[in-house]
Design a protein around this motif. Sequence first.
Motif, PDB file in Angstrom:
ATOM      1  N   LYS A  63       0.841  -1.196   0.000  1.00 18.62           N
ATOM      2  CA  LYS A  63       0.000   0.000   0.000  1.00 18.62           C
ATOM      3  C   LYS A  63       0.875   1.243   0.000  1.00 18.62           C
ATOM      4  N   LEU A  64       0.415   2.270  -0.716  1.00 21.50           N
ATOM      5  CA  LEU A  64       1.078   3.566  -0.712  1.00 21.50           C
ATOM      6  C   LEU A  64       0.369   4.472   0.270  1.00 21.50           C
ATOM      7  N   ILE A  65       1.140   5.206   1.061  1.00 22.30           N
ATOM      8  CA  ILE A  65       0.586   6.082   2.078  1.00 22.30           C
ATOM      9  C   ILE A  65       1.191   7.464   1.897  1.00 22.30           C
ATOM     10  N   ALA A  66       0.332   8.482   1.960  1.00 21.68           N
ATOM     11  CA  ALA A  66       0.815   9.858   1.935  1.00 21.68           C
ATOM     12  C   ALA A  66       1.139  10.270   3.362  1.00 21.68           C
ATOM     13  N   GLY A  67       2.311  10.820   3.561  1.00 16.58           N
ATOM     14  CA  GLY A  67       2.722  11.211   4.908  1.00 16.58           C
ATOM     15  C   GLY A  67       3.601  12.436   4.854  1.00 16.58           C
ATOM     16  N   GLY A  68       4.384  12.612   5.880  1.00 17.96           N
ATOM     17  CA  GLY A  68       5.285  13.746   5.944  1.00 17.96           C
ATOM     18  C   GLY A  68       6.505  13.541   5.068  1.00 17.96           C
ATOM     19  N   ALA A  69       7.254  14.604   4.872  1.00 12.14           N
ATOM     20  CA  ALA A  69       8.437  14.518   4.027  1.00 12.14           C
ATOM     21  C   ALA A  69       9.560  13.738   4.715  1.00 12.14           C
ATOM     22  N   TRP A  70       9.692  13.917   6.030  1.00 12.57           N
ATOM     23  CA  TRP A  70      10.778  13.279   6.759  1.00 12.57           C
ATOM     24  C   TRP A  70      10.299  12.084   7.573  1.00 12.57           C
TER      25      TRP A  70
END
Length: 103
Positions: free
Chosen positions: A52-59
């Motif tokens: 699964k792909l998850i959108a999160g923070g950059a770091w």
Amino acid sequence: FFFQAEDGIRVPLWSRGLGDVYKRQRYTCPFCGKTAIKRQAVGIWKCRGCSKLIAGGAWELTTAPALAVKATVHRLKKVKIGATKSKEDKEQAHPIYLSLIHI
């Protein structure tokens, strides 16, 4: 070290060496429970267990503001559900509630 506003967050993180630590760390997947989430690109995280792909923070996978919003939404949903249920529904849903009333 003294940093200016135009330097951004990168310079302090790189000077402490934290940017690479957070970026390369593996995180636990909220879907499958495996410690298999790795960073693909800026803000894109992929679980190697369930793909699964998850959108999160950059770091980091989850940021502090995202956790605050998630907790607020959860609290408001809980309040909304509690306000819509009648007293009878609450008693039927929670048998412990009846034992507390009769004590």
